[in-house]
Enzyme design. Sequence first.
Site, PDB file in Angstrom:
ATOM      1  CD  GLU A 168      -3.243  -1.262   2.120  1.00 53.64           C
ATOM      2  OE1 GLU A 168      -2.951  -0.200   2.595  1.00 53.64           O
ATOM      3  OE2 GLU A 168      -4.136  -1.859   1.908  1.00 53.64           O
ATOM      4  CD  GLU A 350      -2.812  -5.710   3.345  1.00 50.88           C
ATOM      5  OE1 GLU A 350      -4.318  -5.385   3.645  1.00 50.88           O
ATOM      6  OE2 GLU A 350      -2.758  -5.546   3.962  1.00 50.88           O
TER       7      GLU A 350
HETATM    8  C1  FCB Z   1      -4.459  -2.358   5.520  1.00 54.92           C
HETATM    9  C2  FCB Z   1      -2.748  -2.757   6.132  1.00 54.92           C
HETATM   10  C3  FCB Z   1      -2.943  -3.475   6.940  1.00 54.92           C
HETATM   11  C4  FCB Z   1      -4.193  -3.418   7.821  1.00 54.92           C
HETATM   12  C5  FCB Z   1      -5.401  -3.187   7.157  1.00 54.92           C
HETATM   13  C6  FCB Z   1      -6.877  -3.212   7.990  1.00 54.92           C
HETATM   14  O1  FCB Z   1      -4.898  -0.928   4.452  1.00 54.92           O
HETATM   15  O2  FCB Z   1      -2.048  -2.657   4.868  1.00 54.92           O
HETATM   16  O3  FCB Z   1      -1.989  -3.302   7.915  1.00 54.92           O
HETATM   17  O4  FCB Z   1      -4.303  -2.179   8.778  1.00 54.92           O
HETATM   18  O5  FCB Z   1      -5.789  -2.400   5.915  1.00 54.92           O
END
Ligand code: FCB
Length: 453
Positions: A168, A350
């Site tokens: 990110e 994620e």
């Molecule tokens: C993302 C992050 C991760 C976690 C999730 C909820 O932005 O990469 O570390 O905090 O959100």
Amino acid sequence: MPTHDTSFPLDFLWGAATASYQIEGAAHEDGRGESVWDRFCATPGKVRNGDSGERACDFYHRYPDDVKLMRELGLDAFRFSIAWPRILPSGRGPINEAGLDFYDRLVDELLAHDIEPFATLFHWDTPQALEDAGGWTSRETAKAFTEYTEAVVRRLGDRVRHWITHNEPWVHAWIGHSWGHHAPGRTSETDAVAAAHHLLLSHGWAVEVIRAATPDAQVGIAPNLAHAYPASDTPEDEAAAWQVDGEGNRWFLDPLFRGTYPADLLERNEMVAPLVEDGDLATIAAPLDFLGVNNYFRFVVSAGADGPRMERVEESQHTDMGWEVFPDGLHQLLVRVSRDYSPPAIYVTENGAAFGDVRVHDGHVHDPERTAYLESHIAAVSRAIGDGAPVKGYFVWSLLDNFEWAFGYSKRFGIVYVDYPTLERVPKDSFYWYRDFIATRAQTPRASRMAAG
Ligand code: FCB
């Protein structure tokens, strides 16, 4: 349970994701140096309740038990990140072998349990010494990152076959350097633009290092992406949504896949232009093996008086983060990214949800909303595959409840509950749902083969 859909390829990987600072703890052990997150947490008022990752889930010591849990879950793959300050405590210079030893042990433990390691090189824990010398606003940090990458890949590259350079970059650049809500807590847009460019540049250099050291490795990056919907079909709202898409999605995807910054983001282009040296964009656009997609929600955007405005859709369900639950946003996103950028493969690196979980009198944690979230988003992935998106795996965020950055321990994203006073792990109902779902997927091909043969 979608047991009968066949849209998941047989070799689809079911995973779970984590990050070093959020789970490891052991902040002062085995020669680990200070990271920007240690410093940020120690600064009063920055993190809710004054929480820090000093102890976190103590994964550093408890990883063998956690790997057993992963095995019980039936995971094919585990995504974790490597803490740069464990490897190079001052960011550059002598390698701390004891830091590498930890990841060496972890990788061996995963492989011994038949779990594929997906290693992220940078999930925001920059060595503080580098931040003191300019951090990601300086090109030097990008150079330091390639040295760090080399040290890690030299040690783990014989066993780790999937590498993610950055997690990110938008979040780290903007929330950490312009909004000041994340470490290092800078509050300058100029710094954010510089950080974003240097993160991308260091990604390209790291790809070269990884390819040289381990030619068979699969390399990718995991930006946060969200589909931006206009609040109405007026040209103003559509333009506002396109701008949000540009700032969050295309600002990273265009350089990575096309070797250019988006032409319509004129102001940003003016700010980034002085940072871009000859060859930078070609470096950033080095071919990738996969794109990681981190996604939690969509944006609904209207044209406000001072620029795009994010609308809250009141009738939707929202998670404990205030994020809208809108599974089709993931479907749309995967289809659009595939169409516009043609990545050879995609992993959803994620996806998950925070809810206010409690352990109740029966000792269990009942989290039907999380199960519903995962089920509906996995179904969205399946639809995207049906529409041609080359998705090869899905990683739930997160295996364990953990340190959620500026929210400290107040937000629980895990499919395993962590009782912080004792550090006891309690698999939530969603853990058992995911376990049964993975088991069904794994058995379907075998069962149908047996039926056929
Ligand atoms: C993302 C992050 C991760 C976690 C999730 C909820 O932005 O990469 O570390 O905090 O959100």
